[in-house]
Design a protein around this motif. Structure first.
Motif, short mmCIF file in Angstrom:
data_model
loop_
_atom_site.label_atom_id
_atom_site.label_comp_id
_atom_site.label_asym_id
_atom_site.label_seq_id
_atom_site.Cartn_x
_atom_site.Cartn_y
_atom_site.Cartn_z
N GLU A 196 30.21 45.46 28.20
CA GLU A 196 30.42 44.18 27.55
C GLU A 196 30.83 44.15 26.16
O GLU A 196 31.72 43.52 25.82
N LEU A 197 29.95 44.83 25.40
CA LEU A 197 30.31 45.24 23.87
C LEU A 197 31.74 45.67 23.66
O LEU A 197 32.54 45.17 23.03
N ALA A 198 32.15 46.74 24.53
CA ALA A 198 33.55 47.36 24.60
C ALA A 198 34.79 45.89 24.72
O ALA A 198 35.45 46.01 23.81
N HIS A 199 34.44 45.10 25.61
CA HIS A 199 35.30 43.95 25.85
C HIS A 199 35.34 43.14 24.68
O HIS A 199 36.49 42.57 24.28
N LYS A 200 34.08 42.81 24.27
CA LYS A 200 34.09 41.97 22.94
C LYS A 200 34.79 42.70 21.76
O LYS A 200 35.44 41.98 21.15
N VAL A 201 34.55 43.83 21.40
CA VAL A 201 35.26 44.43 20.43
C VAL A 201 36.73 44.45 20.73
O VAL A 201 37.56 44.06 19.55
N ASN A 202 37.18 44.57 21.79
CA ASN A 202 38.62 44.42 22.29
C ASN A 202 39.13 42.93 21.81
O ASN A 202 40.11 43.08 21.40
N ALA A 203 38.33 42.01 22.11
CA ALA A 203 38.63 40.50 21.74
C ALA A 203 38.76 40.42 20.53
O ALA A 203 39.60 39.48 20.08
#
Ligand code: TMP
Ligand code: ASP
Length: 235
Positions: free
Chosen positions: A154-161
């Motif tokens: 989840e954190l990885a996707h948020k950072v990507n966004a």
């Protein structure tokens, strides 16, 4: 005072020193470059300065988007003060376009869009060459629980966004990148660095690599690419 104390650890690209507070450390960013599990070694002049300043900018941006990081402040050209975390030995890779080991492993065409982005886990272990692993492997080795793995994803996707549009505004395609997380008072926070060493960037005009691939693949103009990233990110 935030000056560095005794050296706690030396990695391939950074040295970690004790700070005045026991719950903080000082990172010193070196110019040393390695690739292919340190089989290839070299120096990229002023890489340490670029990676320190680019990481400062990106950690600040990520914090502004309410994602916790270890970043506290940049102390000098090559030094950064951070929270002292217990690193989770998992390299979390986010991919927006096919490149690198994904293209090789699955035979997919380089440059194909990956929509939505995918997240991969690699077990951080030099002796094993950082193997690609799945959730079950990490659970088997007691490296991370399913709950922690869900949070990492989840954190990885948020950072990507946060990062993808930031780089697009600077005419850079964020192809893929690697994140590391650590535990600080039982909370998972973003750690390590985010830099041209740990990301792939392609210039949106020319398609040229602006990252460590220039060193990995002997493409030339390595220092120039790092300076261009610094200019676009911090300039
Ligand atoms: P890969 O395609 O070689 O698996 O790399 C994916 C991303 O992870 C790429 O942006 C570079 C980064 N990376 C690191 O930061 N450290 C590493 O040791 C490796 C292999 C890749
Ligand atoms: N950090 C890795 C190493 O030397 C390599 C890479 O970034 O490709 O081993």
């Amino acid at each position: 005072m935030d000056t560095a104390g005794s050296m706690l650890y030396e990695g391939k690209a950074k040295k970690i020193f004790a700070a005045a507070r026991p719950d903080q450390v000082v990172h010193y960013f070196k110019d040393d470059a390695t690739a292919f599990n340190a089989e290839k070694r070299g120096t990229i002049v002023d890489k340490g300065v670029v990676n320190n300043k680019v990481s400062e900018r990106l950690f600040t941006l990520i914090e502004e988007n309410r994602i916790s990081t270890h970043f506290l402040k940049r102390l000098s050209d090559r030094e950064m003060l951070t929270k002292k975390v217990a690193i989770v030995p998992v390299e979390v890779v986010v991919r927006n376009l096919v490149a690198g080991s994904l293209a090789k492993r699955l035979g997919l065409p380089v440059g194909d869009a990956i929509e939505p982005a995918i997240v991969e886990f690699y077990y951080k272990n030099d002796a094993l060459g950082d193997p690609l692993v799945n959730d079950d492997h990490l659970r088997l080795m007691n490296v991370a629980t399913p709950g922690v793995l869900r949070e990492l994803r989840e954190l990885a996707h948020k950072v990507n966004a946060v990062l993808k549009p930031f780089f697009a505004e600077r005419k850079m395609q964020l192809v893929d990148f690697k994140l590391e997380f650590g535990l600080f008072h039982n909370k998972l926070i973003l750690a390590d660095e985010i830099s041209p060493d740990t990301c792939r960037f392609w210039d949106m005009g020319t398609g040229e690599s602006m990252d460590k691939d220039r060193f990995r693949k002997d493409m030339g103009k390595i220092e120039e690419a790092y300076q261009e990233v610094l200019k676009r990110v911090c300039g």
